[in-house]
Design an enzyme around this catalytic site. Structure first.
Site, PDB file in Angstrom:
ATOM      1  N   ARG A 103     -50.559  53.967 -31.237  1.00 49.44           N
ATOM      2  CA  ARG A 103     -51.049  54.915 -30.242  1.00 49.44           C
ATOM      3  C   ARG A 103     -50.671  56.301 -30.740  1.00 49.44           C
ATOM      4  O   ARG A 103     -49.475  56.618 -30.834  1.00 49.44           O
ATOM      5  CB  ARG A 103     -50.420  54.636 -28.874  1.00 49.44           C
ATOM      6  CG  ARG A 103     -50.588  55.808 -27.925  1.00 49.44           C
ATOM      7  CD  ARG A 103     -50.308  55.459 -26.499  1.00 49.44           C
ATOM      8  NE  ARG A 103     -51.368  54.631 -25.967  1.00 49.44           N
ATOM      9  CZ  ARG A 103     -51.525  54.363 -24.675  1.00 49.44           C
ATOM     10  NH1 ARG A 103     -50.685  54.859 -23.790  1.00 49.44           N
ATOM     11  NH2 ARG A 103     -52.514  53.610 -24.265  1.00 49.44           N
ATOM     12  N   HIS A 130     -60.413  54.639 -27.255  1.00 47.94           N
ATOM     13  CA  HIS A 130     -59.440  53.674 -26.724  1.00 47.94           C
ATOM     14  C   HIS A 130     -60.118  52.300 -26.728  1.00 47.94           C
ATOM     15  O   HIS A 130     -60.427  51.740 -25.678  1.00 47.94           O
ATOM     16  CB  HIS A 130     -59.019  54.092 -25.308  1.00 47.94           C
ATOM     17  CG  HIS A 130     -57.784  53.427 -24.797  1.00 47.94           C
ATOM     18  ND1 HIS A 130     -57.071  52.487 -25.530  1.00 47.94           N
ATOM     19  CD2 HIS A 130     -57.115  53.551 -23.604  1.00 47.94           C
ATOM     20  CE1 HIS A 130     -56.030  52.089 -24.813  1.00 47.94           C
ATOM     21  NE2 HIS A 130     -56.031  52.705 -23.654  1.00 47.94           N
ATOM     22  N   GLN A 133     -58.822  49.167 -24.589  1.00 40.71           N
ATOM     23  CA  GLN A 133     -59.096  49.311 -23.157  1.00 40.71           C
ATOM     24  C   GLN A 133     -60.508  48.821 -22.846  1.00 40.71           C
ATOM     25  O   GLN A 133     -60.742  48.103 -21.880  1.00 40.71           O
ATOM     26  CB  GLN A 133     -58.953  50.788 -22.761  1.00 40.71           C
ATOM     27  CG  GLN A 133     -59.268  51.074 -21.312  1.00 40.71           C
ATOM     28  CD  GLN A 133     -58.231  50.471 -20.373  1.00 40.71           C
ATOM     29  OE1 GLN A 133     -57.044  50.620 -20.594  1.00 40.71           O
ATOM     30  NE2 GLN A 133     -58.673  49.776 -19.332  1.00 40.71           N
ATOM     31  N   ASP A 225     -61.369  58.501 -14.986  1.00 40.58           N
ATOM     32  CA  ASP A 225     -60.085  58.582 -15.691  1.00 40.58           C
ATOM     33  C   ASP A 225     -59.459  59.932 -15.329  1.00 40.58           C
ATOM     34  O   ASP A 225     -60.131  60.803 -14.751  1.00 40.58           O
ATOM     35  CB  ASP A 225     -60.337  58.453 -17.208  1.00 40.58           C
ATOM     36  CG  ASP A 225     -59.051  58.373 -18.039  1.00 40.58           C
ATOM     37  OD1 ASP A 225     -57.966  58.177 -17.465  1.00 40.58           O
ATOM     38  OD2 ASP A 225     -59.144  58.516 -19.280  1.00 40.58           O
ATOM     39  N   CYS A 265     -58.931  53.078 -16.160  1.00 42.29           N
ATOM     40  CA  CYS A 265     -58.050  52.490 -17.183  1.00 42.29           C
ATOM     41  C   CYS A 265     -56.590  52.519 -16.747  1.00 42.29           C
ATOM     42  O   CYS A 265     -55.790  51.732 -17.239  1.00 42.29           O
ATOM     43  CB  CYS A 265     -58.233  53.221 -18.497  1.00 42.29           C
ATOM     44  SG  CYS A 265     -57.966  55.000 -18.353  1.00 42.29           S
ATOM     45  N   ARG A 293     -56.208  43.408 -20.283  1.00 41.52           N
ATOM     46  CA  ARG A 293     -55.705  43.997 -21.533  1.00 41.52           C
ATOM     47  C   ARG A 293     -54.986  42.901 -22.324  1.00 41.52           C
ATOM     48  O   ARG A 293     -55.143  42.772 -23.527  1.00 41.52           O
ATOM     49  CB  ARG A 293     -54.725  45.153 -21.245  1.00 41.52           C
ATOM     50  CG  ARG A 293     -55.343  46.412 -20.652  1.00 41.52           C
ATOM     51  CD  ARG A 293     -56.253  47.130 -21.632  1.00 41.52           C
ATOM     52  NE  ARG A 293     -55.574  47.510 -22.853  1.00 41.52           N
ATOM     53  CZ  ARG A 293     -54.865  48.632 -23.030  1.00 41.52           C
ATOM     54  NH1 ARG A 293     -54.775  49.499 -22.050  1.00 41.52           N
ATOM     55  NH2 ARG A 293     -54.288  48.907 -24.191  1.00 41.52           N
TER      56      ARG A 293
HETATM   57  N1   CP Z   1     -54.645  52.119 -19.858  1.00 47.68           N
HETATM   58  C1   CP Z   1     -53.624  52.289 -20.711  1.00 47.68           C
HETATM   59  O1   CP Z   1     -53.791  52.334 -21.938  1.00 47.68           O
HETATM   60  O2   CP Z   1     -52.401  52.361 -20.119  1.00 47.68           O
HETATM   61  P1   CP Z   1     -51.041  52.857 -20.805  1.00 47.68           P
HETATM   62  O3   CP Z   1     -51.245  54.293 -21.169  1.00 47.68           O
HETATM   63  O4   CP Z   1     -49.986  52.644 -19.774  1.00 47.68           O
HETATM   64  O5   CP Z   1     -50.814  52.020 -22.037  1.00 47.68           O
HETATM   65  N1  NVA Z   2     -57.598  59.488 -21.204  1.00 47.55           N
HETATM   66  C1  NVA Z   2     -56.252  59.028 -20.963  1.00 47.55           C
HETATM   67  C2  NVA Z   2     -56.188  57.536 -21.020  1.00 47.55           C
HETATM   68  C3  NVA Z   2     -54.834  56.920 -20.774  1.00 47.55           C
HETATM   69  C4  NVA Z   2     -54.819  55.440 -20.905  1.00 47.55           C
HETATM   70  C5  NVA Z   2     -55.313  59.658 -21.982  1.00 47.55           C
HETATM   71  O1  NVA Z   2     -55.683  59.743 -23.167  1.00 47.55           O
HETATM   72  O2  NVA Z   2     -54.232  60.082 -21.600  1.00 47.55           O
END
Ligand code: CP
Ligand code: NVA
Length: 307
Positions: A103, A130, A133, A225, A265, A293
């Site tokens: 990540r 992502h 997701q 989101d 998400c 997930r």
């Molecule tokens: N939706 C998602 O990726 O959640 P986190 O940021 O908690 O991993």
């Molecule tokens: N768009 C959000 C998604 C988190 C799962 C971010 O990137 O923070």
């Protein structure tokens, strides 16, 4: 040859569907208490430059359930690109582990990891996409709606990473997608172009709009989101003003089909992009998405790591 998942673009329609179907099978196996350990002895390294609840827990639990192990590397542990370059981290990890999930802030970082690792690399969220997701989300849509083709998904809010992966997956799998964002917050042109090319083949329609009402009208799925993603905290106050009319609330959802599903998400900012009534309401499937997930990623891990 190893296979990575950096983008929904890395999957064919058949591979995408295979992950959804295997995810549904693995979910059933877990609920029925059947042994399902094809990754015995395999190890996944998990690199995090940003916080996480769902991604961390589902990859870690998933590896454990599949008979393997996951190593969590927090932002301060390796200081990717500062203490050691991205290629050097990838080359070292490849000598010890069987897969890397990362990540990161920049998409270039997952590309750099993938180019230099001899093991599969999975994008666990970056600025551009992502994909994990969206595999879980499409599994959730399939469970609730039993199909993809002909459905209409309305995106309300920021044209961000989650929106990008949804656009690509919708085009690929034949879901019509209408995106409503404030001006200047549209999804990236390069992603919309590819999504439209996919949609031409699948028969879906992709529309980029500015009116949430136009997007949501008769939709089967409403998705939103956060208005400020991780890394955009300094813009949060400004964005609150710009996105004010993009809240998913009881008045807006009235325009969708009566059996619409609400998706997010998570984490959600209650009272900003969505109200409690919608997030906790009978049409909300947000916890199914979170649960899936685990199952969709287990299917992905087995696909990439048991080669
Ligand atoms: N939706 C998602 O990726 O959640 P986190 O940021 O908690 O991993
Ligand atoms: N768009 C959000 C998604 C988190 C799962 C971010 O990137 O923070």
């Amino acid at each position: 040859m190893k296979k990575d998942l950096l983008s929904i673009r890395d999957l064919t329609r058949e591979e995408f569907m295979e992950i959804i179907e295997r995810g549904i099978e693995r979910k059933r196996a877990l609920k029925e208490g059947r042994e399902d350990k094809p990754l015995k002895g395999k190890v996944l390294a998990m690199i995090f430059e940003k916080p996480s609840l769902r991604t961390r827990v589902t990859f870690e639990v998933g590896m454990y359930q599949l008979g393997g192990y996951a190593v969590y590397l927090a932002p301060q542990d390796i200081k990717l690109g500062v203490r050691e370059s991205v290629p050097d981290v990838a080359r070292n990890l490849s000598r010890w582990v069987d897969g890397i999930m990362a990540r990161v802030f920049s998409h270039d970082t997952v590309v750099g990891l993938a180019e230099n690792a001899s093991v599969p690399v999975i994008n666990g969220l970056c600025d551009l996409e992502h994909p994990c997701q969206i595999l879980a989300d499409f599994m959730t849509i399939y469970e609730h709606k039993k199909r993809f083709e002909g459905l209409t998904l309305a995106w309300v809010g920021d044209g961000n990473n989650v929106c990008h992966s949804l656009l690509l997956a919708s085009g690929l799998m034949g879901v019509n997608m209408r995106v409503a964002t404030p001006e200047g917050y549209e999804p990236k042109e390069e992603i919309v172009k590819v999504a439209k090319e996919y949609a031409e083949r699948s028969g879906a329609e992709i529309e980029i709009l500015h009116s949430p009402q136009d997007a949501v009208k008769d939709a089967d799925i409403i998705y939103t989101d956060v208005w400020a993603s991780m890394g955009q905290e300094s813009e949060a106050e400004k964005r609150k003003r710009i996105f004010m009319n993009y809240q998913v609330n009881p008045e807006l959802v009235k325009l969708a089909k009566p059996d619409y599903i609400f998706m997010h998400c998570l984490p959600a900012h209650r009272g900003e992009e969505v109200t409690d009534e919608v997030l906790d309401g009978p049409n909300s499937v947000v916890l199914d998405e979170a649960e899936n997930r685990l199952h969709a990623q287990k299917a992905l891990l087995v696909k990439l790591m048991s080669r």
